[in-house]
Write a protein that holds these residues in place. Structure first.
Motif, PDB file in Angstrom:
ATOM      1  N   GLY A 142       0.846  -1.316  -0.128  1.00 52.33           N
ATOM      2  CA  GLY A 142      -0.181  -0.118   0.115  1.00 52.33           C
ATOM      3  C   GLY A 142       1.052   1.242   0.057  1.00 52.33           C
ATOM      4  N   LYS A 143       2.206   1.214   0.251  1.00 49.40           N
ATOM      5  CA  LYS A 143       3.029   2.348   0.190  1.00 49.40           C
ATOM      6  C   LYS A 143       3.540   2.977  -1.216  1.00 49.40           C
ATOM      7  CE  LYS A 143       5.401   2.265   4.455  1.00 49.40           C
ATOM      8  NZ  LYS A 143       6.917   2.126   5.326  1.00 49.40           N
ATOM      9  N   VAL A 144       3.864   3.831  -1.393  1.00 48.99           N
ATOM     10  CA  VAL A 144       4.227   4.474  -2.643  1.00 48.99           C
ATOM     11  C   VAL A 144       5.709   4.342  -2.427  1.00 48.99           C
ATOM     12  CG1 VAL A 144       4.176   6.316  -4.373  1.00 48.99           C
ATOM     13  CG2 VAL A 144       2.122   5.917  -3.029  1.00 48.99           C
ATOM     14  N   PHE A 145       6.507   3.892  -3.718  1.00 50.03           N
ATOM     15  CA  PHE A 145       7.611   3.671  -3.883  1.00 50.03           C
ATOM     16  C   PHE A 145       8.415   4.501  -4.965  1.00 50.03           C
ATOM     17  CE2 PHE A 145       6.525   0.093  -1.208  1.00 50.03           C
ATOM     18  CZ  PHE A 145       7.207   0.311  -0.180  1.00 50.03           C
ATOM     19  N   LYS A 146       9.293   4.572  -5.099  1.00 49.48           N
ATOM     20  CA  LYS A 146      10.025   4.997  -6.400  1.00 49.48           C
ATOM     21  C   LYS A 146      10.596   3.598  -7.210  1.00 49.48           C
ATOM     22  CE  LYS A 146      11.116   8.755  -8.021  1.00 49.48           C
ATOM     23  NZ  LYS A 146      10.316   9.450  -8.803  1.00 49.48           N
TER      24      LYS A 146
END
Length: 187
Positions: A110-114
Motif C-alpha cells: 500500500g506504500k508508494v515507492f520510486k
C-alpha cells in the motif's frame, strides 16, 4: 454523423494504459501475487516452485493509472536471489518472515515507492516491467480498480494474491487467458 469523440482515450480498460519511456516513477504497491513456476522450466520429476511478483499502480505521463508488475521470482533470499535485490534500497530482507513483516506489519503493501520501469517493445506491443525499487515516494496515488488480468502471471491465474487496502478487483468476465478484457466486460 458518427460520434468519434468517444474514442479519444488510448485504452479500452483502465489499467491497460502503458508507460512509454523507461525511467523512475512513483508507484503504489497494490498487489502481491503467488504463482507456480511454468512447467516448461521445471526439471523432469520435480514440482513447480512457488514464485512471487509485485504489482505497482503507477501514474503515467498522461495521468492514467498503469498497473506494472515485476517478473515472477522464486521465493528465496540467498545471495543471488531476486527478492532481496529488488528491495535492497528500501529494506534488508533475509527470509520470508522479513518480507511478511515489511508488507504487513510495516505497511509496505500500500506504500508508494520510486520504481524503475523497463519498457520493451515486441510485435508492435509495449510491455512494462518494474525492475528496481529505489526508496519511498512522497507522492499520493489513489487506488484504482484492478482487473482480473492484473492477477494473472504470464496469462495464467495466480495461486494466491493479496491487495493493498482500498484496492478491489473489477468484476466481470474475461475473454480468455491470452486476451485482455474488453470494456464491455466491466459494464
Amino acid at each position: 454523423m458518427l460520434d468519434l469523440k468517444k474514442y479519444d482515450v488510448n485504452s479500452n480498460v483502465e489499467g491497460f494504459y502503458f508507460i512509454k519511456e523507461e525511467g523512475y516513477y512513483s508507484g503504489r504497491l497494490c498487489a502481491v501475487r503467488i504463482s507456480k513456476q511454468d512447467k516448461q522450466f521445471v526439471e523432469e520429476g520435480k514440482q513447480p516452485r512457488d514464485q512471487i511478483s509485485f504489482v505497482f499502480d503507477i501514474i503515467n505521463e498522461d495521468g492514467n493509472h498503469v498497473h506494472v508488475q515485476t517478473k515472477p521470482s522464486s521465493i528465496t533470499f540467498g545471495e543471488r536471489s531476486n527478492i532481496p535485490k529488488l528491495w535492497a534500497k528500501v529494506k534488508e530482507l533475509k527470509n520470508g518472515s522479513d518480507l511478511s513483516n515489511f508488507l504487513y506489519k510495516e505497511g509496505g503493501l500500500g506504500k508508494v515507492f520510486k520504481v524503475n520501469v523497463e519498457v520493451t517493445e515486441k510485435d508492435d506491443q509495449v510491455f512494462n516491467t518494474v525492475t528496481k525499487v529505489s526508496g519511498e515516494s512522497a507522492m499520493e496515488i489513489e487506488p484504482s480498480k484492478l482487473t482480473s488480468w492484473d492477477l494473472k502471471v504470464f496469462g495464467k491465474d495466480c495461486e494466491e494474491y493479496d491487495l493493498a487496502e482500498g484496492y478491489e478487483v473489477a468484476t466481470g468476465k474475461t475473454k480468455g487467458t491470452s486476451e485482455k478484457p474488453d470494456i464491455n466486460d466491466f459494464v
